[in-house]
Design a protein around this motif. Sequence first.
Motif, PDB file in Angstrom:
ATOM      1  N   GLY A 106      36.939 -54.585 -12.128  1.00  0.00           N
ATOM      2  CA  GLY A 106      37.423 -53.899 -13.288  1.00  0.00           C
ATOM      3  C   GLY A 106      38.058 -52.473 -12.932  1.00  0.00           C
ATOM      4  O   GLY A 106      38.515 -52.449 -11.634  1.00  0.00           O
ATOM      5  N   THR A 109      33.971 -51.172 -10.192  1.00  0.00           N
ATOM      6  CA  THR A 109      33.203 -52.291 -10.226  1.00  0.00           C
ATOM      7  C   THR A 109      31.906 -51.915  -9.115  1.00  0.00           C
ATOM      8  O   THR A 109      32.061 -51.408  -8.020  1.00  0.00           O
ATOM      9  CB  THR A 109      33.833 -53.480  -9.295  1.00  0.00           C
ATOM     10  N   PHE A 132      25.869 -49.696 -17.433  1.00  0.00           N
ATOM     11  CA  PHE A 132      26.734 -50.934 -17.676  1.00  0.00           C
ATOM     12  C   PHE A 132      27.166 -50.494 -19.425  1.00  0.00           C
ATOM     13  O   PHE A 132      28.228 -50.837 -19.782  1.00  0.00           O
ATOM     14  CB  PHE A 132      26.242 -51.961 -17.335  1.00  0.00           C
ATOM     15  N   ASN A 133      26.149 -50.512 -20.171  1.00  0.00           N
ATOM     16  CA  ASN A 133      26.068 -50.554 -21.479  1.00  0.00           C
ATOM     17  C   ASN A 133      27.077 -49.201 -22.063  1.00  0.00           C
ATOM     18  O   ASN A 133      27.803 -49.395 -23.035  1.00  0.00           O
ATOM     19  CB  ASN A 133      24.782 -50.293 -22.359  1.00  0.00           C
ATOM     20  N   HIS A 136      30.978 -50.322 -19.848  1.00  0.00           N
ATOM     21  CA  HIS A 136      31.627 -51.433 -19.521  1.00  0.00           C
ATOM     22  C   HIS A 136      32.856 -51.660 -20.594  1.00  0.00           C
ATOM     23  O   HIS A 136      33.676 -52.137 -20.132  1.00  0.00           O
ATOM     24  CB  HIS A 136      30.640 -52.836 -20.056  1.00  0.00           C
ATOM     25  N   ASP A 137      32.982 -51.439 -21.837  1.00  0.00           N
ATOM     26  CA  ASP A 137      33.879 -51.227 -22.865  1.00  0.00           C
ATOM     27  C   ASP A 137      35.142 -50.708 -22.023  1.00  0.00           C
ATOM     28  O   ASP A 137      36.212 -50.591 -22.689  1.00  0.00           O
ATOM     29  CB  ASP A 137      33.569 -50.999 -23.924  1.00  0.00           C
ATOM     30  N   ASN A 141      32.598 -52.845 -14.392  1.00  0.00           N
ATOM     31  CA  ASN A 141      32.134 -54.354 -14.265  1.00  0.00           C
ATOM     32  C   ASN A 141      31.032 -54.157 -13.303  1.00  0.00           C
ATOM     33  O   ASN A 141      30.902 -53.463 -12.256  1.00  0.00           O
ATOM     34  CB  ASN A 141      33.254 -55.380 -13.960  1.00  0.00           C
ATOM     35  N   TRP A 167      25.628 -59.118 -16.835  1.00  0.00           N
ATOM     36  CA  TRP A 167      26.994 -59.104 -15.961  1.00  0.00           C
ATOM     37  C   TRP A 167      26.961 -60.506 -15.150  1.00  0.00           C
ATOM     38  O   TRP A 167      26.146 -61.330 -15.169  1.00  0.00           O
ATOM     39  CB  TRP A 167      27.036 -57.963 -15.247  1.00  0.00           C
TER      40      TRP A 167
END
Length: 221
Positions: A106, A109, A132-133, A136-137, A141, A167
């Motif tokens: 990403g 990462t 991550f939450n 991530h958007d 990653n 993931w």
Amino acid sequence: TMVKLQKEEEAIRNSDLSHKKQIVKEHKNNFVSVLVLTDMLNLQAPAREVNELYTTISEDLKQTPLAKSLKQNLEVMLVTEVGSKAPEFEAPNPDGKVIALNEVFGKVTLLDFWASWCKPCRMENPNVVNVFNKYHDKGFNIIQVSLDREGQHDKWVEAIKEDNLTWNHVSNLQFWNDPVARLYNIKAIPAAFLLDENGVIVATNLRGDALEAKVKEMIEK
């Protein structure tokens, strides 16, 4: 109190490393320099700094068995040093599908080594889930490499579900002999590498608030 103690420890480590560097610079023909460089590497001094000092010692010293062993260890560690390109690998996910590292890059990462039996890893997982939450958007990653043993596939999968790790996951189920772990010279877990969009290692073993702060910084660049 913990932060204060960590700062004091860091100051002591930095002073110790500075002293050891000076010893090597002043004793380039003395075997004690090989001992000091080996100690620096064992205490996780940056491999690039140790390697730079190694190049300055005499050629006679470099021919000693300990110096040759030190050089071999340096070559291994330089592969995963900050600033190096993360070594490519492929490994199977829980369903048996082979996933390559470069397939999951990403903007940022996290390559994280863990195992279902590793309590510190499991304790850190909620923090990783939180980061991550949040990001991530925006391009963050994660790929986790499990060092579970042969026959522990079900425990691995169960831990993924219990900790809500949504993931990419891979493992050869070979414990410390996992080829990916050996490639990255993993001697203890948890161990983690933060990569930029080109797969270059920018930080290692960030946890807690430090991980979120670095991910946020890189995402917002």
